[in-house]
Design an enzyme around this catalytic site. Structure first.
Site, short mmCIF file in Angstrom:
data_model
loop_
_atom_site.label_atom_id
_atom_site.label_comp_id
_atom_site.label_asym_id
_atom_site.label_seq_id
_atom_site.Cartn_x
_atom_site.Cartn_y
_atom_site.Cartn_z
CB SER A 134 -0.90 -0.06 1.24
OG SER A 134 -1.62 1.12 1.42
CE1 TYR A 148 0.70 5.02 -5.51
CE2 TYR A 148 0.86 6.54 -3.65
CZ TYR A 148 1.27 5.37 -4.29
OH TYR A 148 2.23 4.57 -3.72
CE LYS A 152 0.22 1.84 -3.91
NZ LYS A 152 0.74 0.50 -4.21
N1 LIG Z 1 9.13 4.57 -3.13
C1 LIG Z 1 8.19 5.15 -2.41
O1 LIG Z 1 8.39 6.24 -1.90
C2 LIG Z 1 6.90 4.44 -2.15
C3 LIG Z 1 6.07 4.95 -1.12
C4 LIG Z 1 4.87 4.32 -0.86
C5 LIG Z 1 4.50 3.20 -1.59
N2 LIG Z 1 5.31 2.74 -2.60
C6 LIG Z 1 4.84 1.55 -3.35
O2 LIG Z 1 5.87 0.60 -3.38
C7 LIG Z 1 5.76 -0.20 -4.56
C8 LIG Z 1 7.11 -0.24 -5.27
O3 LIG Z 1 7.44 1.06 -5.71
P1 LIG Z 1 8.94 1.54 -5.91
O4 LIG Z 1 9.17 2.66 -5.01
O5 LIG Z 1 9.86 0.40 -5.87
O6 LIG Z 1 8.82 2.14 -7.40
P2 LIG Z 1 9.72 1.95 -8.71
O7 LIG Z 1 11.17 2.02 -8.37
O8 LIG Z 1 9.17 2.94 -9.66
O9 LIG Z 1 9.38 0.46 -9.21
C9 LIG Z 1 8.07 0.17 -9.62
C10 LIG Z 1 7.97 -1.27 -10.10
O10 LIG Z 1 6.61 -1.52 -10.49
C11 LIG Z 1 6.60 -2.04 -11.83
N3 LIG Z 1 5.40 -1.66 -12.58
C12 LIG Z 1 4.91 -0.42 -12.76
N4 LIG Z 1 3.81 -0.47 -13.53
C13 LIG Z 1 3.60 -1.78 -13.85
C14 LIG Z 1 2.63 -2.49 -14.63
N5 LIG Z 1 1.65 -1.86 -15.28
N6 LIG Z 1 2.74 -3.84 -14.73
C15 LIG Z 1 3.74 -4.50 -14.13
N7 LIG Z 1 4.69 -3.88 -13.37
C16 LIG Z 1 4.62 -2.54 -13.26
C17 LIG Z 1 7.86 -1.46 -12.46
O11 LIG Z 1 8.20 -2.25 -13.58
P3 LIG Z 1 8.90 -1.61 -14.90
O12 LIG Z 1 10.37 -1.62 -14.63
O13 LIG Z 1 8.47 -2.54 -15.99
O14 LIG Z 1 8.36 -0.22 -15.08
C18 LIG Z 1 8.84 -1.56 -11.30
O15 LIG Z 1 9.36 -2.86 -11.18
C19 LIG Z 1 4.64 0.44 -5.40
O16 LIG Z 1 3.44 -0.29 -5.21
C20 LIG Z 1 4.51 1.84 -4.80
O17 LIG Z 1 3.22 2.37 -4.97
C21 LIG Z 1 6.49 3.33 -2.89
#
Ligand SMILES: NC(=O)c1ccc[n+]([C@@H]2O[C@H](COP(=O)([O-])OP(=O)(O)OC[C@H]3O[C@@H](n4cnc5c(N)ncnc54)[C@H](OP(=O)(O)O)[C@@H]3O)[C@@H](O)[C@H]2O)c1
Length: 283
Positions: A134, A148, A152
């Site tokens: 989330s 967003y 979530k």
């Molecule tokens: N980083 C933060 O600050 C933060 C905070 C709160 C929550 N989150 C949550 O944590 C999770 C991971 O995020 P992250 O920070 O690691 O972001 P990230 O570095 O941008 O990585 C996102 C990942 O999701 C994949 N993805 C995006 N759209 C997709 C789709 N349509 N189908 C399949 N895969 C898809 C991307 O694959 P591709 O390489 O193919 O694009 C990538 O592997 C997410 O759910 C995000 O909402 C992150």
């Protein structure tokens, strides 16, 4: 051979938290089945411990096939991490239908379809741990991320009800609620910004979105430490339903709870005033 190793299915292992988690899981000797949109990922693991599948989360048929193929690999799935997702920024009124649809298709329906595909296997096993990513936005939303946050929050609702449905079947559910982590999340590679800008929203949504742009690359959260925290929760005898990650997220959650308590206290009499008087003592 694999009986003492956990089998992890993790979506979005190409980058960010998913990649850090997949590598940490591999480093501790467990087995990773990872998904990426390209079918490739820069992870170190041999053919026995790492298998990658191509998966676009907006494709429900591909989700079903991938889960089935993942299960067949070892005849078991222990931990399923719904990690893949992306952020959508802008005020509600500035956000297009197309952007709203897509953020729900990926961040909500993609997760729901994957959970539905995996549950028959977990029910048969009478075991398994669903870990759903989330966000602090799903717990304590801020201006500039309403859609967003909505997707979530929907994951929050689904996961909390699901936890009660599957607990008697030996299946666990954990919601991971990160604050700002230093991944690609805020980079142009991931984040989607609304194309429309309405001046009236500059002091609220506009300011919040600018703040996120300013902290990009300087986020407080370390994805490798986030990965360790998720592993700790999964390995716990009593895993949490909520795993808030980062002191920023913890602070915002506590502030939200305090505000909610104040709100409830201030309106308690009105809340209670709507009961049928003859039933009020029974319930
Ligand atoms: N980083 C933060 O600050 C933060 C905070 C709160 C929550 N989150 C949550 O944590 C999770 C991971 O995020 P992250 O920070 O690691 O972001 P990230 O570095 O941008 O990585 C996102 C990942 O999701 C994949 N993805 C995006 N759209 C997709 C789709 N349509 N189908 C399949 N895969 C898809 C991307 O694959 P591709 O390489 O193919 O694009 C990538 O592997 C997410 O759910 C995000 O909402 C992150």
């Amino acid at each position: 051979m694999t009986n003492d190793k956990k089998i992890w299915l993790i979506t979005g292992v190409s980058r960010g938290l998913g990649k850090a988690l997949a590598q940490a899981v591999l480093n501790q000797g467990d087995i990773v089945i990872g998904t990426t949109r390209s079918g490739k990922a820069d992870l170190s693991g041999d053919a026995n411990s790492l298998k990658l599948f191509e998966l676009e989360l907006t494709d429900p048929a591909q989700i079903k096939q991938t889960v089935e193929a993942a299960y067949q690999l070892h005849g078991r799935l222990d931990v399923i991490v719904n990690n893949a997702g992306y952020g959508l920024l802008g005020a509600l009124e500035e956000t297009s239908d197309e952007d709203i649809q897509r953020v729900f298709d990926v961040n909500f329906f993609g997760v729901v379809h994957l959970v539905q595909a995996v549950l028959p296997y977990l029910r048969r096993q009478r075991s398994g741990h669903l870990v759903n990513l989330s966000s602090i936005a799903g717990l304590a939303p801020m201006a500039g991320s309403s859609l967003y946050a909505a997707a979530k929050s929907a994951i929050e609702g689904v996961s909390q009800a699901l936890a009660q449905e599957v607990e008697p079947l030996g299946i666990k559910v954990t919601l991971v609620e990160p604050g700002a982590f230093k991944t690609d999340f805020l980079s142009a590679h991931s984040i989607v910004n609304s194309h429309t800008k309405i001046a009236d929203y500059q002091p609220t949504s506009g300011k919040a979105v600018q703040h996120l742009a300013d902290i990009a690359g300087k986020q407080l959260g370390d994805p490798n430490l986030g990965a360790q925290a998720i592993i700790k929760a999964v390995e716990s005898e009593d895993p949490p339903l909520h795993l808030v990650l980062g002191s920023d997220a913890l602070k915002r959650t506590r502030a939200k709870l305090e505000a909610m308590t104040k709100n409830l206290d201030a309106w308690e009499a009105v809340s209670k005033s709507t009961d049928f008087l003859d039933l009020a003592t029974v319930l």
